[in-house]
Design an enzyme around this catalytic site. Sequence first.
Site, PDB file in Angstrom:
ATOM      1  N   LYS A 119     -36.069 109.842  49.161  1.00 31.23           N
ATOM      2  CA  LYS A 119     -35.753 108.478  48.805  1.00 31.23           C
ATOM      3  C   LYS A 119     -34.518 108.203  49.437  1.00 31.23           C
ATOM      4  CE  LYS A 119     -33.797 105.838  44.988  1.00 31.23           C
ATOM      5  NZ  LYS A 119     -32.816 105.754  43.792  1.00 31.23           N
ATOM      6  N   GLN A 120     -34.594 107.093  50.254  1.00 34.40           N
ATOM      7  CA  GLN A 120     -33.588 106.556  51.246  1.00 34.40           C
ATOM      8  C   GLN A 120     -33.308 105.012  50.909  1.00 34.40           C
ATOM      9  OE1 GLN A 120     -30.588 106.726  52.397  1.00 34.40           O
ATOM     10  NE2 GLN A 120     -31.251 108.472  53.621  1.00 34.40           N
TER      11      GLN A 120
END
Length: 350
Positions: free
Chosen positions: A237-238
């Site tokens: 997740k970014q």
Amino acid sequence: MNKEIEQLLGENAKGLLEHECKTVSREKLHLPGPDFVDRIYTATDRNPQTLRSLQAIFSHGRLGGTGYVSILPVDQGIEHSAGASFAPNPEYFDPANIVKLAIEGGCNAVASTLGVLGAVARQYAHRIPFLVKLNHNELLSYPNSFDQIYFGQVEQAWNMGAVAVGATIYFGSEESHHQIIETSKAFARAHELGMATVLWCYLRNPAFKSDKDYHTSADLTGQANHLGVTIEADIIKQKQPSNNGGYLSLKNFGKTSPLVYSQLTTDHPIDLTRYQVVNCYMGRAGLINSGGESGKNDFADAVKTAVINKRAGGTGLISGRKAFQRPMKDGVKLLNLIQDVYLDKEITIA
């Protein structure tokens, strides 16, 4: 194409929908698809139970069987304080409503704290995949400190029937060393028990803010992703990149190459996000971008973020505040709209 998507993109529609990526070609990427678990994860050292957990996520909800994921994350009660997060819609102080939103919204999984998911596990763990977020940055200590502290153990997530665990590392911070060590151990244990792993790969250092906020630069977030897959995060997740050149903004910091900026990226948001995908082992670990905080143009912003992620070669979106800080029916509509981007066959990989 879904006309609502096109309308919400507005003046950005042509630039986003017709962009051709000339940096890293899509042929070199491991792209999402119905066979993603078979094609990608079965080649890894993950055990059969972990593969089953990954398949449970990729098979659930409106995006089930596509290779894309839509996840509802509600850990903001700790990360941003319960008052700040739930005052706009107090019904989400109740964990049951968090899970209901994910189910009604057709999500692949619901991500939340040990306490939230544990409070309703017997009622809902068999109805939607649980992703237990194990560590958090609590904001009650004064003065505020910024660290990730483990509030739960991997075994507790397994006992409640969760199929995955998640954690955050603040890469670039003084505290990152112990966070990397703790999370690496947690992820190894999760894989032993047959659970998937999701890593929030965030940057945190005052030095990354100068003429721009380089916490969302493609080069620095790309390297954070590369560190994340090193400890075997199955999904990264970014935050979606908004600029580039974080390495270049600081003197005598790290190492980069001029080729990153001349050949592997451009200023286009799809190309910047593709560099994030490239750093996830060319897409072998799925990249999901975060939806960001709620604002005046949530539906348009969510659609834009999803289009950029999909066309870059990403795996989906994880959007929380935009969905739960409004009436449930509107939150469901927003989540469905995000999913519609990934279901639309006319929105292709750039």
